[in-house]
Design an enzyme around this catalytic site. Structure first.
Site, PDB file in Angstrom:
ATOM      1  N   GLY A   1     -10.735  -3.203  14.158  1.00  0.00           N
ATOM      2  CA  GLY A   1     -10.838  -3.493  12.726  1.00  0.00           C
ATOM      3  C   GLY A   1     -10.806  -4.992  12.577  1.00  0.00           C
ATOM      4  CG  ASN A   2     -10.320  -7.989   9.094  1.00  0.00           C
ATOM      5  OD1 ASN A   2     -10.977  -8.899   9.618  1.00  0.00           O
ATOM      6  ND2 ASN A   2     -10.351  -7.707   7.820  1.00  0.00           N
ATOM      7  N   GLY A   3      -8.051  -6.683  12.545  1.00  0.00           N
ATOM      8  CA  GLY A   3      -7.208  -6.881  13.721  1.00  0.00           C
ATOM      9  C   GLY A   3      -7.701  -5.875  14.742  1.00  0.00           C
TER      10      GLY A   3
ATOM     11  CG  LEU B   1     -16.599  -3.094  14.730  1.00  0.00           C
ATOM     12  CD1 LEU B   1     -17.803  -3.526  13.910  1.00  0.00           C
ATOM     13  CD2 LEU B   1     -16.133  -4.266  15.595  1.00  0.00           C
ATOM     14  N   GLY B   2     -14.808   0.275  14.720  1.00  0.00           N
ATOM     15  CA  GLY B   2     -14.910   1.354  15.707  1.00  0.00           C
ATOM     16  C   GLY B   2     -15.425   2.646  15.104  1.00  0.00           C
ATOM     17  CD  GLU B   3     -12.054   4.871  11.345  1.00  0.00           C
ATOM     18  OE1 GLU B   3     -12.457   4.994  10.169  1.00  0.00           O
ATOM     19  OE2 GLU B   3     -10.858   4.739  11.639  1.00  0.00           O
TER      20      GLU B   3
ATOM     21  CE  LYS C   1      -3.613  -1.951   2.863  1.00  0.00           C
ATOM     22  NZ  LYS C   1      -3.903  -2.094   4.259  1.00  0.00           N
TER      23      LYS C   1
ATOM     24  CD  GLU D   1      -2.730   2.081  11.113  1.00  0.00           C
ATOM     25  OE1 GLU D   1      -3.723   1.850  10.382  1.00  0.00           O
ATOM     26  OE2 GLU D   1      -2.098   1.187  11.692  1.00  0.00           O
TER      27      GLU D   1
ATOM     28  NE  ARG E   1      -4.876 -11.291  13.488  1.00  0.00           N
ATOM     29  CZ  ARG E   1      -4.384 -10.063  13.426  1.00  0.00           C
ATOM     30  NH1 ARG E   1      -3.876  -9.504  14.498  1.00  0.00           N
ATOM     31  NH2 ARG E   1      -4.386  -9.395  12.302  1.00  0.00           N
TER      32      ARG E   1
ATOM     33  CG  PHE F   1     -17.264  -7.007  13.070  1.00  0.00           C
ATOM     34  CD1 PHE F   1     -17.807  -7.477  14.266  1.00  0.00           C
ATOM     35  CD2 PHE F   1     -15.893  -7.063  12.902  1.00  0.00           C
ATOM     36  CE1 PHE F   1     -16.990  -7.973  15.268  1.00  0.00           C
ATOM     37  CE2 PHE F   1     -15.068  -7.558  13.905  1.00  0.00           C
ATOM     38  CZ  PHE F   1     -15.614  -8.018  15.082  1.00  0.00           C
TER      39      PHE F   1
ATOM     40  NE  ARG G   1       1.961  -1.447   9.664  1.00  0.00           N
ATOM     41  CZ  ARG G   1       1.154  -2.494   9.572  1.00  0.00           C
ATOM     42  NH1 ARG G   1       0.794  -2.942   8.393  1.00  0.00           N
ATOM     43  NH2 ARG G   1       0.700  -3.068  10.643  1.00  0.00           N
TER      44      ARG G   1
HETATM   45  P1  ADP Z   1      -7.853  -3.921   8.906  1.00  0.00           P
HETATM   46  O1  ADP Z   1      -7.160  -2.606   8.570  1.00  0.00           O
HETATM   47  O2  ADP Z   1      -7.419  -4.503  10.224  1.00  0.00           O
HETATM   48  O3  ADP Z   1      -7.888  -4.921   7.806  1.00  0.00           O
HETATM   49  P2  ADP Z   1     -10.246  -2.284   9.046  1.00  0.00           P
HETATM   50  O4  ADP Z   1      -9.832  -1.258  10.019  1.00  0.00           O
HETATM   51  O5  ADP Z   1     -10.374  -1.883   7.611  1.00  0.00           O
HETATM   52  O6  ADP Z   1      -9.379  -3.588   9.165  1.00  0.00           O
HETATM   53  O7  ADP Z   1     -11.647  -2.870   9.545  1.00  0.00           O
HETATM   54  C1  ADP Z   1     -12.308  -3.879   8.871  1.00  0.00           C
HETATM   55  C2  ADP Z   1     -13.520  -4.304   9.685  1.00  0.00           C
HETATM   56  O8  ADP Z   1     -14.387  -3.172   9.881  1.00  0.00           O
HETATM   57  C3  ADP Z   1     -14.337  -5.361   8.974  1.00  0.00           C
HETATM   58  O9  ADP Z   1     -14.617  -6.432   9.842  1.00  0.00           O
HETATM   59  C4  ADP Z   1     -15.610  -4.649   8.620  1.00  0.00           C
HETATM   60  O10 ADP Z   1     -16.697  -5.470   8.717  1.00  0.00           O
HETATM   61  C5  ADP Z   1     -15.719  -3.562   9.687  1.00  0.00           C
HETATM   62  N1  ADP Z   1     -16.586  -2.507   9.171  1.00  0.00           N
HETATM   63  C6  ADP Z   1     -16.316  -1.632   8.201  1.00  0.00           C
HETATM   64  N2  ADP Z   1     -17.425  -0.853   7.964  1.00  0.00           N
HETATM   65  C7  ADP Z   1     -18.402  -1.287   8.820  1.00  0.00           C
HETATM   66  C8  ADP Z   1     -19.754  -0.925   9.071  1.00  0.00           C
HETATM   67  N3  ADP Z   1     -20.346   0.048   8.385  1.00  0.00           N
HETATM   68  N4  ADP Z   1     -20.434  -1.600  10.025  1.00  0.00           N
HETATM   69  C9  ADP Z   1     -19.846  -2.599  10.708  1.00  0.00           C
HETATM   70  N5  ADP Z   1     -18.588  -2.985  10.518  1.00  0.00           N
HETATM   71  C10 ADP Z   1     -17.865  -2.348   9.588  1.00  0.00           C
END
Ligand code: ADP
Length: 399
Positions: A210-212, A332-334, A14, A384, A241, A284, A91
């Site tokens: 997020g995913n992590g 997910l948090g955002e 990336k 980041e 995980r 999610f 990174r």
């Molecule tokens: P990473 O950078 O660790 O791969 P991200 O920060 O992009 O992960 O987060 C991905 C996760 O956020 C996924 O599980 C996705 O389902 C969740 N996500 C993204 N948008 C939404 C949403 N609108 N509602 C619920 N979950 C979401």
């Protein structure tokens, strides 16, 4: 100054080019399937059309040279010459105990990053390949390494040591390192700005979901405890995980399923978490949808996850001796008002009081608390790349 940020994974890369005069991205993109058939570069100038470039990309060196070509391309490029790029920020996942902050890369630093391969065998090698390829093609600019682990090097020994013989820490450096440091650092700095308070005296809990996923307790701007550990497998249950387990479960699964130690590690990293529990997906969004359609296990996965996050918030407010703000960031948090509500339910005892209307927000920087809440709940989109670029700028300017 324009700064190129590079994030190399094993088969992906990336990148983002930022103009540090206004801190905005000029272009971003992604190379996928490096070393595999069907490799592709997706390049997007800011505000412009997506450009998809397919080519044979056998290694990171070819990937980087394609990225640099795209940046100067007369049609969809964003700079006239590579000379306009003042520095490159890389990174790097694991800096071990050697790096508590970002550094200018020289031979000694490269040797130290190589020493950390043992601690991050999947991540550090592609990071190193990316640095070497970039150095070859851009030999006259400073290259800076920004570590996922660095922000957590402020953890005290009572937070980073495990209940193992101390000799194992001395011999093999087995301890908690923590990850997502660049994200936790960025959102904690933003939180201080939003709250209009100096970092000194501020007690924050940052939830990168997020995913992590990981949670960090931050006091006076410093990480004092975090949920990921020796590897990014510890802590919260995540997309795929397992997160925290009774350690005895690992050898039990290994025996029952006839797994080698590599296979059990792979299993715990890729087949568990919300994916394993729900049987639906690691995403999610899919799980929330399945739960809405009555899927019991999907609902269960969401309950276990939010319970996990809540437990860590409780533990970290104890470690901090109180909490001024809880931050939600990452996918997910955002983006999930529902998860934020579920996690903060019953946290009134900490002074949390969310305004459900304010909370109905996705991907924006907002304080979603009611005015009277004494513990603020903040949604802060992570960035980041900007954090890496800011560190890189500072080090490049130091000369
Ligand atoms: P990473 O950078 O660790 O791969 P991200 O920060 O992009 O992960 O987060 C991905 C996760 O956020 C996924 O599980 C996705 O389902 C969740 N996500 C993204 N948008 C939404 C949403 N609108 N509602 C619920 N979950 C979401």
């Amino acid at each position: 100054m324009k700064i190129l940020v590079i994030n190399c994974g094993s088969s992906s890369l990336k990148y983002q080019l930022l103009d540090m005069d206004n801190q905005n991205p000029i272009a971003k993109g992604l190379v996928e399937r490096i070393g595999l058939p069907g490799a592709v570069l997706t390049h997007r100038p800011d505000g412009g059309e997506k450009e998809i470039i397919t080519a044979e990309i056998p290694n990171h060196s070819v990937a980087i040279s394609l990225v640099l070509d795209a940046l100067v391309n007369p049609e969809y490029g964003v700079v006239n010459s590579l000379d306009e790029i003042g520095a490159v920020g890389h990174r790097v996942v694991h800096g071990g105990e050697k790096f508590a902050s970002s550094v200018l890369i020289d031979d000694e630093v490269m040797a130290a990053i190589e020493e950390c391969i043992e601690l991050a065998p999947l991540h550090n090698p592609p990071n190193i390949a990316g640095i070497r390829a970039c150095q070859e093609l851009m030999p006259n600019v400073p290259h800076v390494a920004v570590f996922d682990t660095a922000f957590h090097q402020t953890m005290p020994p009572h937070a980073y040591l495990y209940g193992l013989p101390y000799e194992l820490y001395e011999k093999y450096k087995i301890r908690k390192y923590g990850f997502h440091g660049t994200s936790h650092k960025y959102v904690s700095q933003r939180a201080a700005k939003i709250l209009n308070r100096p970092t000194e005296g501020l007690k924050l809990i940052s939830c990168h979901l997020g995913n992590g996923a990981s949670i960090t307790a931050i006091k006076d701007g410093k990480s004092i405890e975090t949920s990921m550990g020796f590897t990014p497998l510890e802590g919260l249950m995540m997309g795929t995980r397992s997160g925290d387990l009774d350690p005895a479960v690992v050898s039990f699964i290994q025996q029952k399923e006839n797994f080698s130690s590599e296979e059990v590690n792979d299993f715990l990293n890729k087949k568990c978490g919300v994916l394993g529990l729900s049987g639906v997906s690691s995403d999610f969004r899919d799980i929330e949808q399945a739960r809405d359609q009555g899927n019991y296990r999907a609902g269960l996965a969401l309950d276990v996850f939010s319970h996990d996050v809540k437990k860590y918030i409780g533990a970290y407010s104890a470690a901090l001796g109180g909490v001024d703000a809880i931050i939600f960031t990452a996918g997910l948090g955002e983006n999930s008002p529902e998860m934020r509500l579920k996690v903060t339910e019953n946290l009134e005892y900490l002074g949390v009081d969310i305004d459900p209307e304010q909370n109905n927000v996705r991907g924006k920087e907002v304080d979603v608390s009611k005015p009277e809440a004494t513990c603020r709940v903040l949604v802060i989109p992570t960035n980041e790349e900007l954090m890496i670029a800011l560190d890189t700028l500072e080090i490049a300017q130091r000369g």
